[in-house]
Motif scaffolding. Structure first.
Motif, PDB file in Angstrom:
ATOM      1  N   VAL A 193     -13.418 -36.878 -10.863  1.00 51.18           N
ATOM      2  CA  VAL A 193     -12.900 -35.740 -11.633  1.00 51.18           C
ATOM      3  C   VAL A 193     -11.830 -34.999 -10.825  1.00 51.18           C
ATOM      4  CG1 VAL A 193     -13.512 -33.622 -12.831  1.00 51.18           C
ATOM      5  CG2 VAL A 193     -15.081 -35.546 -12.845  1.00 51.18           C
ATOM      6  N   LEU A 217       2.346 -32.924 -13.296  1.00 50.64           N
ATOM      7  CA  LEU A 217       2.897 -31.607 -13.619  1.00 50.64           C
ATOM      8  C   LEU A 217       4.072 -31.273 -12.711  1.00 50.64           C
ATOM      9  CD1 LEU A 217       2.868 -28.769 -14.866  1.00 50.64           C
ATOM     10  CD2 LEU A 217       1.221 -28.131 -13.107  1.00 50.64           C
ATOM     11  N   ILE A 273      -8.742 -36.983 -10.748  1.00 49.55           N
ATOM     12  CA  ILE A 273      -7.976 -36.842 -11.990  1.00 49.55           C
ATOM     13  C   ILE A 273      -7.194 -35.524 -11.971  1.00 49.55           C
ATOM     14  CG2 ILE A 273      -8.202 -36.490 -14.480  1.00 49.55           C
ATOM     15  CD1 ILE A 273     -10.435 -38.544 -14.464  1.00 49.55           C
ATOM     16  N   ILE A 274      -7.787 -34.484 -11.408  1.00 52.43           N
ATOM     17  CA  ILE A 274      -7.061 -33.204 -11.326  1.00 52.43           C
ATOM     18  C   ILE A 274      -5.808 -33.367 -10.474  1.00 52.43           C
ATOM     19  CG2 ILE A 274      -7.181 -30.842 -10.449  1.00 52.43           C
ATOM     20  CD1 ILE A 274     -10.052 -30.734 -11.337  1.00 52.43           C
ATOM     21  N   MET A 292      -4.582 -29.295 -19.364  1.00 53.14           N
ATOM     22  CA  MET A 292      -4.163 -29.780 -18.045  1.00 53.14           C
ATOM     23  C   MET A 292      -5.334 -29.789 -17.062  1.00 53.14           C
ATOM     24  SD  MET A 292      -1.426 -30.408 -16.204  1.00 53.14           S
ATOM     25  CE  MET A 292      -1.456 -30.885 -14.493  1.00 53.14           C
ATOM     26  N   PRO A 293      -5.601 -30.923 -16.432  1.00 51.29           N
ATOM     27  CA  PRO A 293      -6.624 -30.918 -15.374  1.00 51.29           C
ATOM     28  C   PRO A 293      -6.263 -29.908 -14.291  1.00 51.29           C
ATOM     29  CG  PRO A 293      -6.124 -33.154 -16.010  1.00 51.29           C
ATOM     30  CD  PRO A 293      -5.138 -32.281 -16.722  1.00 51.29           C
ATOM     31  N   GLY A 294      -7.264 -29.177 -13.842  1.00 52.54           N
ATOM     32  CA  GLY A 294      -7.016 -28.081 -12.902  1.00 52.54           C
ATOM     33  C   GLY A 294      -7.027 -26.741 -13.602  1.00 52.54           C
ATOM     34  N   ILE A 326      -9.560 -40.493 -18.167  1.00 52.49           N
ATOM     35  CA  ILE A 326     -10.697 -39.652 -18.556  1.00 52.49           C
ATOM     36  C   ILE A 326     -11.722 -40.491 -19.319  1.00 52.49           C
ATOM     37  CG2 ILE A 326     -11.361 -37.754 -20.089  1.00 52.49           C
ATOM     38  CD1 ILE A 326      -8.757 -36.360 -19.250  1.00 52.49           C
ATOM     39  N   PHE A 333     -13.123 -32.121 -20.687  1.00 48.97           N
ATOM     40  CA  PHE A 333     -13.692 -33.275 -19.988  1.00 48.97           C
ATOM     41  C   PHE A 333     -15.191 -33.372 -20.262  1.00 48.97           C
ATOM     42  CE2 PHE A 333     -15.658 -35.354 -16.356  1.00 48.97           C
ATOM     43  CZ  PHE A 333     -14.949 -36.538 -16.348  1.00 48.97           C
ATOM     44  N   ASP A 393      -3.484 -40.189 -18.214  1.00 52.91           N
ATOM     45  CA  ASP A 393      -4.617 -39.306 -17.895  1.00 52.91           C
ATOM     46  C   ASP A 393      -5.770 -39.523 -18.867  1.00 52.91           C
ATOM     47  OD1 ASP A 393      -2.929 -38.302 -16.051  1.00 52.91           O
ATOM     48  OD2 ASP A 393      -2.643 -36.347 -16.996  1.00 52.91           O
ATOM     49  N   ALA A 429      -3.216 -35.411 -12.315  1.00 45.48           N
ATOM     50  CA  ALA A 429      -2.475 -34.707 -13.362  1.00 45.48           C
ATOM     51  C   ALA A 429      -1.549 -33.656 -12.769  1.00 45.48           C
ATOM     52  CB  ALA A 429      -3.449 -34.064 -14.337  1.00 45.48           C
ATOM     53  N   LEU A 430      -1.986 -33.011 -11.673  1.00 50.59           N
ATOM     54  CA  LEU A 430      -1.115 -32.008 -11.052  1.00 50.59           C
ATOM     55  C   LEU A 430       0.152 -32.661 -10.509  1.00 50.59           C
ATOM     56  CD1 LEU A 430      -3.612 -29.686  -9.165  1.00 50.59           C
ATOM     57  CD2 LEU A 430      -2.182 -29.109 -11.113  1.00 50.59           C
TER      58      LEU A 430
END
Lengths: 536, 658
Positions: free
Chosen positions: B147, B158, B150-151, A420-422, B192, A430, B188, B154-155
């Protein structure tokens, strides 16, 4: 700093603690466990100090084609054959040593909190394994490295063979024979390349040459790759001697990692081993294979490494996708985690054999992440098995209602496990994918497929256990106890912390990674000017 | 705006919801419902206040300095020539519009949730997830490094996963959550890989490689790195578009959105209507510099958008779950936005995003009032006749439906007709695309008013329908506020004079400079075309609304006769959502499962373990053979010795002889 041999202390403290345990009576379980925790804690303290004192710019300020080691200790060991007691730390082994110290500390803490058969025997073996694995990471001499590499198997054999479920006998023999076979091939290759290097140093004054097992000497010996005549097998000219030697090393490391198709020892021995063993067995041992690829594969065999780049990258991709599919089809939750582990390790090897700095840095970050995540996953699986008495995911569901704290921690662990990103694993994956893309876009896209599958099998595991209506007989189970929660919490905190502030890992590692990439992309004897990495 | 101020404001906006998430999760169970009811909505309200300051700062900033990018911390640095990522935030008109909507609409929906979730025991978990969503979405729009984007990206997925599966005892919710998440991960991974492609191909005008994925750097060096229309930039844009399609529920990654309605209704309003699903529109608008260089990829985006708009509109006509009808309507409207950004009408796409967020959140919350009143009933066939007892909700719902259908003076009318006007001048395919757009208008009118007529008019279909009560104030007021906004926003933004003149209005005046950088490929429609498009579009919407009223409100026989002539196959397609779920199950899910099972049953024991066991068996066999010679009898050993010596002698003699 010069007066105290800190690296030797990292080896001596667990050995000394193991000796101390022998003075305690067999029945004093509390004292034995407390001593073990104290010993591993002391090692962790020393390692933390080493990382803080680590000079981050030492490697980048050293020009030329070489490997900068810090805190070095060098003593004559077997002068007759040029083997020395040579220890040293670099950015790669520094982080792995930290992981090593951490997983053994966790292993000691976990075992201290539960009833164990023959605690003295167990704790002694745990400390011996710690000393051997630390030795693998610290040695800078091939013979010494090999000694620790093999020594590691002895306590592991007794631990896996004595503690574990009914299949432990078969699983242990499989593991030991598998890894020993790989190691023997490596030993032959070690002897070959050191004798080659010896011949290269021969001169009029010293007709037989100087024999040396020292890594830093061998890195710059042109002898290994000099022999270009192909070895003929059954009349076919096949590979150069250096390529054969690399394959022998690669076999040892690929088994240890493991890469598909050398992996079948892992699911068996991971499934049979109890969680307290898996903390360090799964936590560090597999990473030593990846470590070997970087520390010895890239440095000793720059030519063969490029020649076989496609082979190792494709094995890595096969590992990622194949194990992901297997993780998707298992019913035993421990086997799911075991295959997930192989899949993640495939990413690490993919990064290493991108043979560029992004890939190798990513691999190092991911090695640490993998240790953290896999230990946490096995602990969670252990907690659930302990409470419910089963590992079959068909018999488990809806645990969130009964175990909200476990759910919350397991959620973070699951997310880390699926990249998971984060979270921490995204940083590594990555970076690995960027590095791998620079080397080979096709493999990168295929590895990306593995990420989608990872999401699928991790959610299948997590949701299968946590969600849906709870099964009747699970109604009475309880949530994590405080001690269990506190064991998991630091791991979970690290997953988030590394995901948000990953920079320190790169800061320590990148100087030496630059050296590894430089060595791997240049032949020995090349002038330093041509040995610099591409870039402005 | 100076960097320090931007840093402080950006950090504050993000910090409030993140703190709310942590507070609700850790302290919520202990301090109870009252605590989370204050903290959950409160932190979003605080972020909204900061967003207002940002808006004032950006509006007040001089023309050349409306965009500020600031590094909060250095995330990763792998040495010269390698990856370098900073946690950078950017405040510019585009991100300002986004944060205003996220925090504003988000705050109203949080308030509404206090009422909607009042009987739910997991309220702390609910608000924790909701705040996490707000944080993620804000991170996504504020990020100035790919980057970090992308975080956030994706969050967002989530938190959507967590909220879809919020009622985790329901197997359908659990499955829906997993489906949504896996679809998002496909997006995602595409992003990436796009990031990796960008990283390996970026270089400045002097030919020097660039080792960051900072958005301003990417955009500044796009034209020196890529040739116009080249394969590399087309590939990058196509991959980014896959990410956008996954998030915005566009074909072929759209199947998760209707299932996502398993989540609580406020979640559907916030995430699956107003904000998250529009992230794809934002992404393409944000990357307009790249899309301007890749006309093929942009054209693909536009076609996917308009195609999804039609498909979803057709499906919406036959669904019977009130939330799913609105979900398909969302998919259709976002299709229009994706179409807009695909043809380069970025401002029009963002304008429709703003009005859509208002009226779609409104529709969902009004539907939530209905569901709440009917004790979680979602089947519209069991509703009907609610207008007498839920007058205020119905008025609000109607305002939303008018806006959705595009009835003059309602907000959706301004933005949608403005958007379609660009379709008329978008290039070679424009007449066709425009006609399809007009068709979407007809469909929208039809399904919007079908829903209203069936739910609110006619007679109650169950006994419960006679006993419903209007929603409590905490659920009613946010709905009414949005009803007011859905009615008036267009008028405020766009005075009637400006409509007739076709000139710039507040939104385009604010946003156009952002998109000017890449050279706005979509020409503004001239006044004549715009007026014509406006009249045709409005007429189409009215046709749709009229048809819906005749069919489902007045039940006119002649209209029903026309409807009955629709081919049966089309009806079935609509009812079964074009069979995409079945198709994916047959083509992707089952084969993957089958492959996994084959690996487990055949390959792993047979091949992988097989070669090891084969090797072991060889050695075991050899040792068995040799063991039999070890008999312990002196005469055996003596005979071996004699035999071996004889062989040795023969060999030596022959070797020496030759």
């Amino acid at each position: 700093m010069h007066s105290i041999p800190w690296l030797t202390l990292v080896l001596v403290v667990p050995l000394g603690t193991a000796l101390l345990l022998q003075l305690l009576p067999r029945t004093a379980a509390g004292a034995i466990k407390a001593t073990t925790v104290a010993g591993t804690l002391a090692v962790a303290g020393i390692v933390a100090g080493l990382l803080i004192a680590f000079n981050q710019s030492a490697a980048s300020s050293t020009p030329g084609r070489g490997l900068t080691l810090q805190f070095q200790e060098r003593h004559s060991w077997i002068p007759g054959i040029g083997a020395s007691y040579h220890l040293g730390l670099d950015g790669l082994s520094g982080w792995l040593l930290a992981l090593d110290a951490a997983v053994f500390l966790i292993g000691a803490v976990v075992v201290s909190r539960r009833a164990t058969e023959r605690p003295k025997f167990y704790c002694t073996l745990l400390l011996l394994t710690e000393a051997a694995t630390a030795g693998v990471l610290l040695s800078a001499d091939l013979l010494l490295f090999y000694l620790f590499w093999e020594a590691m198997l002895v306590p592991l054999y007794f631990i896996l063979g004595s503690y574990g479920d009914a299949n432990r006998g078969r699983a242990t023999i499989k593991f030991i024979i598998y890894t020993a076979a790989g190691s023997l091939l490596m030993l032959v290759a070690i002897i070959y390349i050191t004798f080659q290097a010896q011949q290269a140093t021969a001169s009029a004054a010293n007709p037989s040459g100087t024999l040396s097992f020292d890594l830093q000497t061998l890195i710059n010996s042109p002898a290994v790759s000099a022999a270009q005549d192909r070895v003929s097998v059954l009349g076919f000219a096949t590979l150069t001697p250096a390529q054969w030697a690399f394959l022998a090393f690669a076999a040892a490391f690929a088994i240890k990692v493991p890469l598909v198709p050398f992996h079948t020892w892992l699911p068996d021995s991971y499934t049979s081993a109890p969680p307290q063993v898996l903390t360090f067995f799964a936590g560090i041992v597999s990473k030593l294979g990846a470590y070997g690829f970087i520390r010895y594969g890239l440095t000793l065999f720059p030519g063969p490494v490029h020649h076989f780049q496609w082979l190792l990258m494709s094995l890595a991709v096969v590992s990622i996708v194949y194990s992901a599919l297997l993780a998707l089809s298992q019913a035993d939750i421990k086997r799911i985690v075991a295959y997930a582990s192989i899949s993640h390790l495939g990413f690490i090897v993919l990064g290493i054999f991108a043979l560029n700095e992004n890939g190798i840095n990513g691999a190092i970050i991911q090695m640490i992440n993998h240790g953290i995540i896999i230990v946490a996953l096995f602990l969670v699986v252990g907690y659930i098995e302990e409470r419910t008495g089963t590992r079959d995911r068909h018999e488990l569901s809806g645990l969130e209602a009964r175990m909200p704290w476990l759910y919350a921690l397991f959620l973070v662990i699951t997310l880390a496990g699926l990249g998971m990103p984060g979270m921490n694993s995204f940083v590594g994956e990555f970076t690995i994918l960027v590095g791998a893309f620079q080397a080979n876009p096709v493999f990168t896209v295929l590895a990306g497929l593995g990420t989608v599958l990872a999401c699928w099998y991790m959610l299948r595991l997590h949701q299968g256990l946590m969600h849906d209506p709870i099964q009747g007989r699970l109604e009475r189970i309880g949530d994590l106890r405080v001690g269990e929660g506190l064991t998991l919490a630091p791991l979970v905190a690290l997953m988030v912390l590394i995901g948000v502030f990953p920079r320190p890992i790169g800061d320590v590692a990148r100087g030496n990674v630059h050296q590894y990439a430089t060595i791997a992309t240049s032949e020995p004897g090349a002038s330093p000017a041509t040995a610099s990495a591409p870039g402005p | 705006m100076n960097g320090t101020l931007a840093g402080v404001l950006g950090t504050l906006i993000l910090a409030f919801p993140l703190a709310g998430c942590v507070l609700c999760a850790l302290l919520g169970p202990r301090y109870g419902r009252r605590f989370v009811n204050w903290v959950g909505p409160g932190v979003v309200g605080l972020s909204f206040l900061v967003a207002l300051i940002v808006l004032a700062q950006v509006v007040g900033a001089p023309e050349h300095s409306k965009s500020t990018t600031v590094e909060i911390w250095n995330w990763l640095f792998l040495g010269a020539g390698n990856l370098h990522v900073g946690v950078d935030l950017t405040l510019d008109p585009l991100s300002t519009v986004m944060i205003m909507v996220i925090c504003g609409v988000g705050f109203l929906i949080h308030l509404y949730s206090v009422g909607y979730m009042e009987h739910d025991p997991g309220i702390a978990r609910f608000f924790s997830y909701m705040n996490l969503f707000i944080f993620s979405m804000l991170l996504l729009v504020l990020a100035a490094d790919l980057v970090i984007l992308i975080i956030g990206w994706a969050l967002v997925a989530l938190s959507s996963y967590l909220l879809i599966g919020y009622w985790y005892e329901r197997p359908s919710a659990v499955l829906a959550a997993r489906k949504a998440f896996i679809t998002q991960v496909i997006g995602d991974v595409a992003m990436i890989i796009a990031a990796a492609m960008l990283f390996t191909s970026l270089h400045d005008a002097g030919g020097h490689r660039i080792f960051t994925l900072s958005l301003p750097t990417i955009f500044a060096n796009a034209s020196s790195s890529f040739s116009h229309g080249g394969p590399l930039i087309t590939g990058i844009c196509a991959l980014l578009a896959i990410g956008a399609f996954a998030k915005s529920a566009q074909f072929p990654l759209h199947t998760w959105l209707p299932d996502a309605m398993e989540g609580p209704t406020p979640v559907s309003a916030l995430i699956h209507a107003a904000t998250m699903v529009t992230a794809g529109v934002y992404l393409i608008a944000r990357f307009h510099v790249l899309y301007d260089l890749a006309p093929v990829a942009a054209g693909m985006v536009a076609c996917v958008g308009i195609g999804t708009a039609v498909m979803a509109g057709v499906i919406a006509l036959s669904q019977v779950d009130i939330k799913r009808v609105i979900a398909y309507s969302t998919m259709s409207q976002i299709g229009l936005m994706i179409f807009a950004v695909g043809i380069g009408a970025y401002t029009a796409g963002m304008y429709h995003f703003v009005t859509h967020a208002l009226f779609k959140a409104l529709l969902f919350m009004a539907a939530g009032n209905v569901i709440h009143a009917l004790a979680d009933e979602q089947d519209i066939r069991l509703m009907g006749g609610l207008s007498a007892r839920m007058r205020q909700t119905e008025v609000a719902f109607l305002a939303g439906s008018f806006a959705l259908a595009g009835i003059p003076i309602f907000a959706g009318w301004f933005s949608k007709e403005y958007l379609l006007g660009f379709g008329a001048v978008s290039g070679p395919l424009s007449p066709l695309l425009y006609l399809v757009g007009i068709g979407v208008n007809v469909l929208t009118g039809l399904y919007a008013f079908r829903l209203w007529a069936i739910v609110f008019r006619g007679e109650p279909q169950t006994a419960r329908g006679y006993a419903v009560h209007e929603a409590p104030p905490v659920m009613l007021w946010p709905v009414l506020a949005l009803a007011g906004l859905s009615t008036l926003t267009g008028l405020i933004i766009q005075w009637p004079i400006q409509i007739l003149g076709g000139g710039a209005h507040l939104v385009s005046g604010f946003l156009d400079p952002v998109f000017a950088a890449g050279g706005h490929p979509a020409g503004e429609p001239g006044a004549g075309v715009a007026a014509l498009a406006l009249i045709a579009g409005t007429a189409a919407s009215l046709v749709g609304v009229g048809g819906a009223l005749r069919l489902w409100l007045w039940h006119q026989p002649d209209a029903q006769a026309v409807a009955s002539r629709v081919p049966r196959s089309l009806t079935l397609l609509s009812l079964h959502k074009f069979y995409f779920d079945e198709l994916y199950d047959a083509v992707l899910v089952r084969p993957t499962r089958a492959a996994a099972q084959t690996m487990r049953r055949v390959v792993e024991p047979g091949v992988m373990d097989g070669w090891v066991r084969g090797l072991a068996d060889v050695f075991a066999g050899l040792s068995l053979d040799f063991r039999s010679y070890q008999s312990g009898l002196i005469r055996d050993y003596a005979s071996y010795m004699i035999g071996a010596t004889a062989v040795g002698v023969v060999v030596i003699v022959f070797v020496i002889a030759h």
